[in-house]
Design an enzyme around this catalytic site. Structure first.
Site, PDB file in Angstrom:
ATOM      1  N   ASP A  22       0.769  -1.256   0.000  1.00 19.79           N
ATOM      2  CA  ASP A  22       0.000   0.000   0.000  1.00 19.79           C
ATOM      3  C   ASP A  22       0.802   1.311   0.000  1.00 19.79           C
ATOM      4  OD1 ASP A  22      -1.549  -2.133   0.806  1.00 19.79           O
ATOM      5  OD2 ASP A  22      -2.323  -1.170   2.607  1.00 19.79           O
ATOM      6  N   GLU A 201     -10.656  -2.354   4.047  1.00 17.11           N
ATOM      7  CA  GLU A 201      -9.327  -1.857   4.383  1.00 17.11           C
ATOM      8  C   GLU A 201      -9.131  -0.470   3.768  1.00 17.11           C
ATOM      9  OE1 GLU A 201      -6.603  -5.842   4.568  1.00 17.11           O
ATOM     10  OE2 GLU A 201      -6.881  -5.062   2.555  1.00 17.11           O
TER      11      GLU A 201
END
Ligand code: FRU
Length: 476
Positions: A22, A201
Site C-alpha cells: 500500500d 481496508e
C-alpha cells in the site's frame, strides 16, 4: 531470481529492491510530494512492515529516500496517513508532519484477543527525513475488533476537528479529535451497504465539488471481493457532517475495474486538487509476480472529479496532467479507417514499452487495441459494443504461470451514456492503465511479456478513428 530490468517502470514508482504494498501517508509539502509505502526491506515477499519513503517534484519522477518508520516493540507499521499540523494542535511543533498509522503486533495477534491492531503517531520536524514515535502510543486502542486499521485523517473545517476514517472489519468507523492524540468515536458506516466479499481496508473520506455543490466521497478498499476477483476499490458518494456519513445512493461503485489497483487513497494538502494513487497489484498474486529485485509498483497518480450519469454520481479518475510533461515527440494521425485490422507500427515509426496513446473513435462501436510481439504474445484492450463493456485481456500477454489467478480477460461496464467514447492508454513496461469517457471507467492491469510488445494494431469491423496520438513517455 535473475534481475528483470525490462519490467521496471519509468514513471510509476517502484522500490529499488524488495517488497512493496500500500501507498501510505501521501502528502504535499513545500513543493514536494511525499509517498510513503508498506515495505519489507529484507525480502521479496510481504513481511514485517516498515514505511518506505519516496519524494517527487511532479508525482512521476520519484527519488527513494531512507526508510521512515521501522517496526518497534508495539509491532509492525501498517498503513496510515500523514497530515501537516499547521496549527500545532498536537504540540509536536508548528507544521509538523504527523503520521497516524496502525501498529500491528504479531505477538498479541497469536493470543486471539483481537486487540493486536492499534493506532499510533509519529512526527517529523524536517520534512519527513527523520521521525520520532510519540511516547504515548497507541493513541487509539482496539476495543476487540480483529481488523482495526488503516487510519486516514483529515481536517474537518466545519467542526474544526480532525476526523479519522478507520477500517473496522466489515464497516468504517469515524472518530474525531482536536489534538490527534485523544480520539472519540462518532459513528459507524456500511456494515449492510456496498460490497462485502472480503475485509474492508484502507478507507479515505474527502469532499469534491460538482457544479458548485459539495459532495463527500468515502473510499473503501476491499479484499477479496473486487469485480474481477481479489482486491479492489469501491466508493460511496454522500454527505458528511463531521459525525456521520450518509450515502446518496446504495449502488456499489468501483474506482477502477482492472485487477491491479488496490489500497488507493488520496494526497493530503493539495489544495483544490484531489489526487489518488493506488498500489498496482492484487493480493491474489502480488507475492509471486515475476519481477526482481523488487516486487510491485504504484499506479499513476490520478486527479479525481465527479460526474453525474442519470441520477447517480460517479467518480472520474484521470492521469494527473503532469504526465504530458514526460511526453517525447510522437505521432499524431487523423481520420484513420480500420477495416478488420490495421497495423499502425510503421506509421508510429517504433512502438516502445513506455507511452501514452490517445484515441477518439468516431462512433460507438466494437474496437480493440492490440499490443503484440514476434513471440505471438498479445495484450488486448478493447470495447465490446453489444455488451457495453471495456476489457483488458492479458491471457496471452506473456508469463502467467506464476499464479493460476493471474491470467484473465477482465471487464468493466461502460458507465457513460450515448456519444462516442475516447480513451487514454498509459503503458509503462509491465503495466497498462485505461482511462475512458473522461475518466468514468478506468482499468489497470499488469503484464509480463517475454519480450517488449513492440507492435500496435487496431481491430474493428469498420471504424474511423477521428484522432490518434502516440507519444513515448520518458521517466528517469
Ligand atoms: C491492505 C493491507 C492493510 C494493512 C496493510 C499491511 O493491503 O492489508 O489493511 O494495513 O496492507 O501491509
Amino acid at each position: 531470481p535473475p534481475a528483470t530490468p525490462q519490467y521496471r517502470p519509468a514513471y510509476h514508482f517502484s522500490p529499488a529492491a524488495h517488497w512493496m504494498n500500500d501507498p501510505n501517508g501521501m502528502v504535499y509539502s513545500k513543493g514536494v510530494y511525499h509517498l510513503f509505502f508498506q515495505h519489507y526491506p529484507d525480502g521479496m515477499v510481504w513481511g514485517p512492515m516498515h514505511w518506505g519513503h519516496a519524494t517527487s517534484p511532479d508525482l512521476l519522477t520519484w527519488q527513494e529516500q531512507p526508510i521512515a518508520l521501522f517496526p518497534d516493540s508495539l509491532g509492525y507499521i501498517f498503513s496510515g496517513s500523514v497530515v501537516i499540523d499547521a496549527n500545532n494542535t498536537a504540540g509536536f511543533g508548528p507544521n509538523a508532519m504527523v503520521a497516524i498509522f496502525t501498529h500491528h503486533d504479531p505477538v498479541t495477534e497469536k493470543l486471539g484477543t483481537n486487540k493486536h491492531q492499534n493506532q499510533s503517531l509519529a512526527y517529523s520536524l524536517d520534512e519527513g527525513k527523520t521521525w520520532t514515535k510519540y511516547q504515548g502510543n497507541p493513541v487509539l486502542k482496539n476495543p476487540g475488533i480483529q481488523d482495526f486499521r488503516d487510519p486516514k485523517v483529515s481536517w474537518h473545517a466545519a467542526t474544526k476537528k480532525w476526523v479519522m476514517t478507520l477500517a473496522t472489519k466489515d464497516c468504517i468507523t469515524f472518530y474525531s479529535s482536536s489534538d490527534l492524540k485523544s480520539w472519540a468515536k462518532e459513528s459507524e458506516f456500511g456494515a449492510t451497504l456496498g460490497a462485502h466479499g472480503g475485509v474492508w481496508e484502507c478507507p479515505d473520506l474527502f469532499p469534491l465539488t460538482l457544479n458548485g455543490q459539495t459532495h463527500w466521497v468515502l473510499i473503501v478498499n476491499l479484499n477479496p471481493g473486487a469485480p474481477n476477483g481479489g482486491s479492489g476499490t469501491q466508493y460511496f458518494v454522500g454527505r458528511f457532517d463531521g459525525h456521520t456519513f450518509t450515502p446518496s445512493s446504495t449502488t456499489t461503485k468501483w474506482a477502477d475495474y482492472g485487477p491491479d489497483d488496490y489500497a488507493g487513497v488520496t494526497y493530503h494538502n493539495t489544495g483544490s486538487r484531489r489526487i489518488f494513487q493506488g498500489w498496482m497489484s492484487n493480493w491474489d498474486y502480488s507475492n509471486q509476480v515475476p519481477t526482481s529485485p523488487w516486487r510491485n509498483a504504484m499506479t499513476v497518480p490520478r486527479e479525481l472529479g465527479l460526474q453525474k450519469v442519470g441520477a447517480e454520481l460517479y467518480l472520474t479518475s484521470r492521469p494527473v496532467p503532469e504526465v504530458s510533461k514526460l511526453a517525447r515527440p510522437g505521432v499524431s494521425l487523423k481520420t484513420i479507417r480500420v477495416q478488420k485490422q490495421l497495423d499502425l507500427t510503421p506509421q508510429l515509426k517504433s512502438v516502445g514499452d513506455k507511452f501514452e496513446l490517445k484515441l477518439t473513435p468516431q462512433t460507438l462501436t466494437t474496437w480493440a487495441v492490440v499490443l503484440s510481439n514476434s513471440q505471438g504474445e498479445e495484450l488486448v484492450i478493447g470495447f465490446d459494443k453489444p455488451k457495453n463493456e471495456y476489457y483488458i485481456d492479458r491471457r496471452k500477454a506473456g508469463k502467467t504461470d506464476f499464479n493460476t489467478k493471474f491470467a484473465g480477460r477482465h471487464t468493466a461496464p461502460r458507465l457513460a451514456t450515448g456519444g462516442p467514447t475516447e480513451l487514454t492508454l498509459l503503458v509503462d513496461a509491465s503495466s497498462v492503465e485505461l482511462f475512458t469517457d473522461q475518466g468514468l471507467t478506468v482499468m489497470t492491469s499488469t503484464f509480463f511479456p517475454s519480450q517488449p510488445l513492440n507492435k500496435l494494431q487496431l481491430r474493428a469491423a469498420d471504424l474511423t478513428v477521428t484522432q490518434l496520438r502516440y507519444a513515448p513517455l520518458a521517466g528517469k
